[in-house]
Design a protein around this motif. Structure first.
Motif, PDB file in Angstrom:
ATOM      1  N   GLY A 125       0.815  -1.201   0.000  1.00 30.92           N
ATOM      2  CA  GLY A 125       0.000   0.000   0.000  1.00 30.92           C
ATOM      3  C   GLY A 125       0.847   1.250   0.000  1.00 30.92           C
ATOM      4  N   LYS A 126       1.942   1.273   0.753  1.00 25.00           N
ATOM      5  CA  LYS A 126       2.820   2.439   0.798  1.00 25.00           C
ATOM      6  C   LYS A 126       3.584   2.597  -0.509  1.00 25.00           C
ATOM      7  N   LYS A 127       4.044   1.498  -1.105  1.00 22.10           N
ATOM      8  CA  LYS A 127       4.787   1.574  -2.364  1.00 22.10           C
ATOM      9  C   LYS A 127       3.888   2.046  -3.493  1.00 22.10           C
ATOM     10  N   SER A 128       2.637   1.625  -3.503  1.00 19.61           N
ATOM     11  CA  SER A 128       1.737   1.987  -4.594  1.00 19.61           C
ATOM     12  C   SER A 128       1.368   3.459  -4.557  1.00 19.61           C
ATOM     13  N   ALA A 129       1.592   4.142  -3.426  1.00 18.77           N
ATOM     14  CA  ALA A 129       1.266   5.563  -3.358  1.00 18.77           C
ATOM     15  C   ALA A 129       2.096   6.352  -4.366  1.00 18.77           C
ATOM     16  N   TRP A 130       3.405   6.100  -4.417  1.00 18.04           N
ATOM     17  CA  TRP A 130       4.247   6.813  -5.379  1.00 18.04           C
ATOM     18  C   TRP A 130       4.004   6.311  -6.801  1.00 18.04           C
ATOM     19  N   ASP A 131       3.678   5.039  -6.957  1.00 14.19           N
ATOM     20  CA  ASP A 131       3.323   4.541  -8.291  1.00 14.19           C
ATOM     21  C   ASP A 131       2.075   5.247  -8.808  1.00 14.19           C
ATOM     22  N   HIS A 132       1.143   5.450  -7.912  1.00 14.78           N
ATOM     23  CA  HIS A 132      -0.087   6.166  -8.273  1.00 14.78           C
ATOM     24  C   HIS A 132       0.243   7.612  -8.681  1.00 14.78           C
ATOM     25  N   TYR A 133       1.138   8.245  -7.928  1.00 15.61           N
ATOM     26  CA  TYR A 133       1.508   9.625  -8.253  1.00 15.61           C
ATOM     27  C   TYR A 133       2.240   9.691  -9.595  1.00 15.61           C
ATOM     28  N   ARG A 134       3.153   8.758  -9.868  1.00 15.78           N
ATOM     29  CA  ARG A 134       3.890   8.764 -11.141  1.00 15.78           C
ATOM     30  C   ARG A 134       2.932   8.680 -12.324  1.00 15.78           C
ATOM     31  N   ARG A 135       1.937   7.811 -12.190  1.00 15.21           N
ATOM     32  CA  ARG A 135       0.986   7.647 -13.294  1.00 15.21           C
ATOM     33  C   ARG A 135       0.213   8.925 -13.547  1.00 15.21           C
ATOM     34  N   TRP A 136      -0.299   9.541 -12.476  1.00 15.53           N
ATOM     35  CA  TRP A 136      -1.073  10.760 -12.655  1.00 15.53           C
ATOM     36  C   TRP A 136      -0.190  11.957 -12.988  1.00 15.53           C
ATOM     37  N   ASN A 137       1.070  11.934 -12.593  1.00 13.04           N
ATOM     38  CA  ASN A 137       1.985  13.009 -12.941  1.00 13.04           C
ATOM     39  C   ASN A 137       2.228  13.049 -14.446  1.00 13.04           C
ATOM     40  N   LYS A 138       2.365  11.877 -15.050  1.00 13.74           N
ATOM     41  CA  LYS A 138       2.532  11.823 -16.513  1.00 13.74           C
ATOM     42  C   LYS A 138       1.287  12.347 -17.213  1.00 13.74           C
ATOM     43  N   ILE A 139       0.120  11.931 -16.703  1.00 14.13           N
ATOM     44  CA  ILE A 139      -1.131  12.409 -17.309  1.00 14.13           C
ATOM     45  C   ILE A 139      -1.261  13.916 -17.140  1.00 14.13           C
ATOM     46  N   SER A 140      -0.835  14.423 -15.966  1.00 15.75           N
ATOM     47  CA  SER A 140      -0.923  15.858 -15.700  1.00 15.75           C
ATOM     48  C   SER A 140      -0.038  16.656 -16.654  1.00 15.75           C
ATOM     49  N   ARG A 141       1.169  16.148 -16.954  1.00 18.02           N
ATOM     50  CA  ARG A 141       2.066  16.869 -17.868  1.00 18.02           C
ATOM     51  C   ARG A 141       1.483  16.938 -19.279  1.00 18.02           C
ATOM     52  N   ILE A 142       0.866  15.844 -19.699  1.00 13.73           N
ATOM     53  CA  ILE A 142       0.224  15.840 -21.027  1.00 13.73           C
ATOM     54  C   ILE A 142      -0.939  16.829 -21.045  1.00 13.73           C
ATOM     55  N   ALA A 143      -1.716  16.837 -19.938  1.00 13.48           N
ATOM     56  CA  ALA A 143      -2.862  17.751 -19.863  1.00 13.48           C
ATOM     57  C   ALA A 143      -2.405  19.203 -19.880  1.00 13.48           C
ATOM     58  N   GLN A 144      -1.273  19.491 -19.209  1.00  8.74           N
ATOM     59  CA  GLN A 144      -0.756  20.856 -19.211  1.00  8.74           C
ATOM     60  C   GLN A 144      -0.357  21.294 -20.624  1.00  8.74           C
ATOM     61  N   CYS A 145       0.236  20.361 -21.344  1.00  8.28           N
ATOM     62  CA  CYS A 145       0.659  20.684 -22.721  1.00  8.28           C
ATOM     63  C   CYS A 145      -0.553  20.960 -23.615  1.00  8.28           C
ATOM     64  N   VAL A 146      -1.651  20.269 -23.337  1.00  9.10           N
ATOM     65  CA  VAL A 146      -2.861  20.482 -24.142  1.00  9.10           C
ATOM     66  C   VAL A 146      -3.620  21.716 -23.659  1.00  9.10           C
ATOM     67  N   ALA A 147      -3.574  21.966 -22.320  1.00  9.99           N
ATOM     68  CA  ALA A 147      -4.373  23.058 -21.757  1.00  9.99           C
ATOM     69  C   ALA A 147      -3.917  24.424 -22.262  1.00  9.99           C
ATOM     70  N   LEU A 148      -2.604  24.629 -22.419  1.00 10.45           N
ATOM     71  CA  LEU A 148      -2.105  25.943 -22.824  1.00 10.45           C
ATOM     72  C   LEU A 148      -2.595  26.347 -24.220  1.00 10.45           C
ATOM     73  N   PRO A 149      -2.408  25.511 -25.242  1.00 10.10           N
ATOM     74  CA  PRO A 149      -2.927  25.926 -26.559  1.00 10.10           C
ATOM     75  C   PRO A 149      -4.454  25.999 -26.580  1.00 10.10           C
ATOM     76  N   THR A 150      -5.100  25.176 -25.759  1.00  8.94           N
ATOM     77  CA  THR A 150      -6.569  25.242 -25.707  1.00  8.94           C
ATOM     78  C   THR A 150      -7.021  26.576 -25.136  1.00  8.94           C
ATOM     79  N   TRP A 151      -6.321  27.045 -24.086  1.00 12.76           N
ATOM     80  CA  TRP A 151      -6.662  28.349 -23.507  1.00 12.76           C
ATOM     81  C   TRP A 151      -6.413  29.476 -24.505  1.00 12.76           C
ATOM     82  N   ILE A 152      -5.314  29.394 -25.217  1.00 16.19           N
ATOM     83  CA  ILE A 152      -5.038  30.414 -26.252  1.00 16.19           C
ATOM     84  C   ILE A 152      -6.129  30.377 -27.319  1.00 16.19           C
TER      85      ILE A 152
END
Length: 198
Positions: free
Chosen positions: A4-31
């Motif tokens: 359970g403790k190890k999966s916490a950082w695994d969970h964060y890594r997965r969502w961190n990658k998704i967040s970076r992709i979303a940030q890349c899409v969000a900027l041109p979408t806002w423009i």
């Protein structure tokens, strides 16, 4: 370390990658939303895409510390200038580090106090009763003493019985035989008893 403790950082890594992709899409979408009319873009399409990007960024941004279970990157009621801290802003756990295992502390079993011997307890109770009625306060049970502190044993038994104290000749004999019992004097010839002033 538990899974359970190890999966916490695994969970964060997965969502961190998704967040970076979303940030890349969000900027041109806002423009695109700002210049939609001049670029002939449809706001009905861009706005839902932008909201989706914001929603996908939230799990990584709101990641909770595996050690203290508080928000790792910010304090809810405080402004945090460091947008990507390398340690928990609450407990200081370094980023990517596993929290120490919690040691289960079990209470030390305590031995229950030994129960007193009923015979000893009864003897002590009768001795305290005799001390009260023969020395301290004979009037507590309406007992009459002569000038030297003597009273009839039969009268003692009778008055004690009226006040709920079961006192018998056998109990008195046993009580007087314990360690010589220097606190009381029993004249068996006259069947009288008194307390010895110590």
């Amino acid at each position: 370390m538990s899974d359970g403790k190890k999966s916490a950082w695994d969970h964060y890594r997965r969502w961190n990658k998704i967040s970076r992709i979303a940030q890349c899409v969000a900027l041109p979408t806002w423009i695109g939303l700002v210049f939609a009319d001049s670029l002939h873009l449809s706001q009905a399409i861009l706005f839902p895409v932008f909201l989706l990007c914001v929603f996908l960024e939230m799990p990584a941004r709101n990641f909770r510390c595996p050690k203290c279970d508080e928000f790792f990157f910010f304090k809810p009621f405080g402004f945090n200038w460091n947008f990507s801290p390398q340690k928990c802003v609450h407990c200081g756990l370094p980023k990517w580090e596993e929290p120490p295992e919690k040691t289960e502390i079990y209470p030390i079993p305590r031995k229950s106090a030994p129960r007193p011997d009923p015979a000893i307890a009864e003897s002590a109770r009768l001795k305290n009763f005799l001390t009260l009625v023969l020395r301290d306060d004979p009037r507590a049970i309406g007992l009459k003493l002569d000038s030297e502190g003597w009273t009839a044993v039969d009268q003692l038994f009778t008055r004690a019985g009226k006040y709920g104290v079961k006192f018998t000749p056998n109990a008195l004999e046993k009580l007087m035989g314990e360690d010589g019992n220097p606190g009381f004097e029993w004249n068996r010839a006259t069947q009288r008893i008194r307390a010895i002033q110590i």
